[in-house]
Design an enzyme around this catalytic site. Structure first.
Site, PDB file in Angstrom:
ATOM      1  N   ASP A 168       3.612   9.409  -1.186  1.00  0.00           N
ATOM      2  CA  ASP A 168       2.404   8.732  -0.735  1.00  0.00           C
ATOM      3  C   ASP A 168       2.132   7.578  -1.679  1.00  0.00           C
ATOM      4  O   ASP A 168       2.230   7.748  -2.903  1.00  0.00           O
ATOM      5  CB  ASP A 168       1.221   9.712  -0.793  1.00  0.00           C
ATOM      6  CG  ASP A 168       0.184   9.416   0.296  1.00  0.00           C
ATOM      7  OD1 ASP A 168       0.112   8.260   0.734  1.00  0.00           O
ATOM      8  OD2 ASP A 168      -0.544  10.351   0.683  1.00  0.00           O
ATOM      9  N   HIS A 171       0.811  -1.221   0.000  1.00  0.00           N
ATOM     10  CA  HIS A 171       0.000   0.000   0.000  1.00  0.00           C
ATOM     11  C   HIS A 171       0.838   1.261   0.000  1.00  0.00           C
ATOM     12  O   HIS A 171       0.319   2.354  -0.196  1.00  0.00           O
ATOM     13  CB  HIS A 171      -0.937  -0.001   1.215  1.00  0.00           C
ATOM     14  CG  HIS A 171      -2.043  -0.999   1.083  1.00  0.00           C
ATOM     15  ND1 HIS A 171      -3.293  -0.656   0.624  1.00  0.00           N
ATOM     16  CD2 HIS A 171      -2.081  -2.334   1.296  1.00  0.00           C
ATOM     17  CE1 HIS A 171      -4.055  -1.739   0.588  1.00  0.00           C
ATOM     18  NE2 HIS A 171      -3.339  -2.774   0.989  1.00  0.00           N
ATOM     19  N   VAL A 185      -7.493  10.507  -0.073  1.00  0.00           N
ATOM     20  CA  VAL A 185      -8.192  11.785   0.121  1.00  0.00           C
ATOM     21  C   VAL A 185      -8.436  12.454  -1.241  1.00  0.00           C
ATOM     22  O   VAL A 185      -9.501  13.013  -1.491  1.00  0.00           O
ATOM     23  CB  VAL A 185      -7.396  12.698   1.074  1.00  0.00           C
ATOM     24  CG1 VAL A 185      -7.997  14.087   1.136  1.00  0.00           C
ATOM     25  CG2 VAL A 185      -7.337  12.069   2.465  1.00  0.00           C
TER      26      VAL A 185
END
Ligand code: ADQ
Length: 738
Positions: free
Chosen positions: A372, A165, A377
């Site tokens: 990231d 992830h 988001v």
């Protein structure tokens, strides 16, 4: 046929347990992964294995397990001592910062890694305990990187998938990880490994090449005997859930109250976990710069930054909280007035339904992580704004940047660039086409579709590709039976990579005292041969004094135990060398670190010491040149372990083994070990009559041609020691009986 069961493993269970006066209570939590897998769980039997997140006393464990069982969850209990080292230590203070390309934040402690290893082992044990043949295992994220390989070592034969992830860093960064080999090998126990983007796939391939010397294609890593498939599968969200929330009371109330609180002002939103990878301080500085450059906006905009507390037990996170508090105070102090502040900072986890109302109210979202994996988001903002549109200012270092071409991409490190993007976003109407593009991605790439795609890829990883060889255990009953029954055993061993690990310079691979001892002891009870690609001269120098047989240059010449070397096949190396040497010399000049080895009937180009990436390009070209050059000539090209060798086609280890078996025709048991392509020929040459009287063993991984495997040459030596130990025991027992 019923679908195979799915076993999901993640560090944390999606269920929290709390102690109540009358026992334990389990509360399912929500989250992206839970939603993604809920749709899958409707269609197939499903178990989730993970850590409940707190230490549970021994006496309470049965009660907790029973409670979790009601939610289809199985706990892995982690002792308090290991929990810190595993979770806060190696996972969150080593892998997390390093994989986000922030090596300065790495704090490696060997004890933490040992705890990580133990916890990964506990996961592998728990998974094994709950799987049946045919089950599919899906392991999630960096906290469990060793689990796939640990499952294989425990003999698990089913499909194993892994999804990372977080980002996979460039190999330069990755190589700073102290247990870099173990972590890669851990992941490579999988059949399929998923990443959020192709960038991470290519970083992973580079690390496999540079750390383990494994070559790869765009979508797979080539292991000695199988392929591990790789894929870029960016995770999604559930846009319908966001739409439903938008219609709910919470979101409506939030939207209303924001409109009332900031009439006539544009709203910019930021929502992150308070994590140093999310780039919050830089984002605040960019907003400050924007206010400095554009005084007219100071009372027309408000920036609402929500930052959920995270990993509060780790020092770096406490330091981050302090610096964000100070920055917000400073900027508000400088640009606020008695009636309004430019930044509203909320250091709390806000219910998702209210976040949806906030997204709906915000014309601009500022999502500027330093690094990231994906960033959900960004996707949630797009879904919540729906047909209203809006501007997403997105860091080019977020995985989401690869999927949202309609976003305004920025470098989070450049305060000026982000400030400019903010100015453009606030002063120009958003481009509708760009937003629609992002909407399409969010609508099509839902979390449910993502999970299904992952499972399709995993289940499509041809299981027949995976050889069914088992780990060699000398204490297994069938192995003991075969070994003890052997009266006239024949032991055939490759040398480089099998008895001895590879070294950069082939000349340095002299046998260790242990190897010499093992061969000597074996020879007391068995007929032993070392069958190598090495020249007669080298084998004679290194092993000539032992009472064993030697086969040089893949079978060109051979020495029976106690005899002298004789050529098996009459071939001239001279013609071959005249033909191939000029080509090899050319490649030596072009490839620093590579060299040519001349053998009696072969010629080899070694590139172990060359830059692996550059060398693999050269190999491709060299193979094409050789194919052309050797057309209709009696030579074969062997693409071995960091060596390209050209030799006469009548000289193979397979033919050598066939003639050895003819010579030793009374042999009643064969042990054969190897690790390279040429050793496959050797194993294939063992005739069917030895089916239940032979052990073929691959060193380093599984191989389709070998019935057993061991993980390294040291484990092979252990097995060989155990083997002559068994023969000694049997002999003593017979002695007593006689
Ligand atoms: P995270 O680092 O947790 O996930 P992210 O993808 O942004 O990062 O997911 C965060 C989730 O938490 C979102 O659903 C968001 O709405 C929610 N959230 C964030 N701040 C919140 C707050 N203050 N209050 C309430 N909710 C909040 C890791 C990787 C990511 C990757 C995901 C999924 O680091 O890069 O996208 O896994 O693979």
């Amino acid at each position: 046929m019923p679908k195979a069961r799915l076993i999901v493993a993640s560090a944390r269970l999606p269920v929290t347990v709390t102690r109540k006066a009358d026992g334990w209570e389990a509360e399912p939590s929500t989250g992206g992964l839970v939603t993604a897998l809920a749709a899958v769980a409707e269609r197939r039997d499903f178990t989730w294995i993970g850590w409940p997140g707190t230490a549970i006393a021994e006496a309470e464990r049965d009660a907790v397990s029973a409670e979790l069982d009601k939610h289809g969850a199985v706990p892995v209990f982690v002792p308090k001592n290991d929990a810190d080292g595993f979770y806060l230590g190696f996972s969150n203070r080593v892998l997390w910062p390093l994989f986000h390309n922030l090596p300065d934040k790495v704090h490696f402690e060997p004890a933490g890694y040992r705890a990580y290893h133990r916890v990964n082992e506990a996961f592998a044990d728990a998974i094994l305990e709950h799987t049946r043949p045919g089950d599919v295992v899906w392991v999630h994220d960096y906290q469990l990187a060793l689990v796939p390989e640990l499952l294989r070592r425990r003999g698990f034969q089913g499909l194993v998938g892994f999804f990372l992830h977080i980002p996979f860093p460039s190999d330069e960064t990755y190589r700073q990880l102290p247990p870099r080999e173990e972590i890669l090998r851990g992941l490579l126990g999988s059949d399929f490994i998923g990443f959020h983007s192709y960038e991470y796939v290519s970083h992973f391939r580079a690390a496999c090449l540079r750390v383990l010397g494994l070559e790869s294609d765009v979508e797979s890593i080539r292991m000695p005997s199988r392929r591990v498939r790789l894929g870029a599968l960016p995770i999604g969200i559930d846009p319908q859930e966001i739409r439903d929330m938008a219609r709910g009371e919470d979101a409506k109330r939030e939207l209303e109250s924001l409109r009332e609180a900031y009439p006539g002002r544009k709203i910019v939103v930021g929502v992150d976990r308070l994590d140093y990878t999310k780039g919050i301080p830089k984002k605040l500085l960019a907003f400050e710069e924007f206010l400095r450059q554009h005084p007219k906006w100071r009372d027309q905009v408000v920036f609402i930054q929500i930052a959920a507390p995270s990993r509060t037990g780790v020092d770096e996170y406490r330091d981050l909280k302090r610096s964000v508090d100070e920055l917000v105070g400073r900027i508000n102090g400088r640009y606020g007035t008695s009636s309004s502040m430019p930044i509203v900072y909320v250091n709390q986890a806000v219910p998702r339904s209210r976040l949806v109302g906030l997204f709906e109210a915000a014309e601009v979202a500022l999502v500027t992580p330093l690094r990231d994996g994906m960033n959900l988001v960004a996707l949630e903002y797009v879904a919540a704004r729906g047909d209203r549109g809006g501007t997403l200012i997105l860091s080019e270092f977020a995985g989401a940047a690869h999927c949202l071409p309609g976003a305004r991409l920025v470098s989070p490190h450049s305060v000026g660039e982000v400030a400019d993007a903010l100015f453009d976003a606030l002063s120009q109407p958003p481009e509708p086409g760009a937003f629609a593009h992002m909407q399409r991605f969010v609508e099509e790439n839902t979390s449910m579709a993502w999970a299904q795609r992952f499972l399709n890829e995993l289940e499509g990883a041809a299981s027949d590709q995976r050889p069914s060889s088992e780990l060699l255990r000398m204490d297994a009953p069938d192995v003991q039976r075969m070994v003890r029954a052997a009266k006239r055993p024949l032991v055939l061993l490759d040398y480089d990579g099998t008895l001895r690990s590879y070294v950069v310079n082939p000349r340095d691979a002299v046998p260790s005292p242990r190897i010499l001892r093992v061969l000597g002891r074996l020879a007391e009870r068995a007929t032993v041969y070392v069958i190598s690609g090495r020249s007669q001269k080298v084998l004679d120098r290194w092993l000539g004094h032992l009472p064993i047989g030697l086969v040089a240059e893949h079978g060109l010449s051979m020495r029976l135990p106690g005899g002298d070397f004789e050529n098996r096949v009459r071939v001239s190396g001279k013609t071959l060398q005249e033909l191939v040497d000029p080509v090899f010399q050319n490649f030596v000049r072009r490839t620093p670190g590579s060299s040519v080895e001349y053998k009696e009937a072969a010629i080899a180009w070694h590139y172990r010491a060359a830059d692996p990436e550059f060398a693999s390009f050269q190999v491709r070209e060299l193979l094409t040149v050789l194919e052309d050059l050797l057309k209709r000539r009696p030579y074969t090209v062997l693409n071995g372990n960091r060596v390209i060798e050209v030799r006469h086609r009548n000289v193979t280890k397979g033919q050598a083994v066939t003639s050895l078996l003819e010579h030793h025709n009374r042999a009643d048991f064969v042990f054969c070990a190897g690790d390279d392509r040429t050793d496959e020929e050797m194993m294939e040459a063992i005739p069917g009559r030895f089916k239940n009287r032979s052990i073929s063993c691959w060193v380093g991984s599984r191989n389709i041609h070998a019935r057993y495997w061991v993980d390294s040459n040291l484990t092979l030596l252990d097995a060989l020691e155990r083997m002559y130990g068994l023969w000694d025991e049997t002999k003593r027992a017979h002695g007593r009986a006689e």
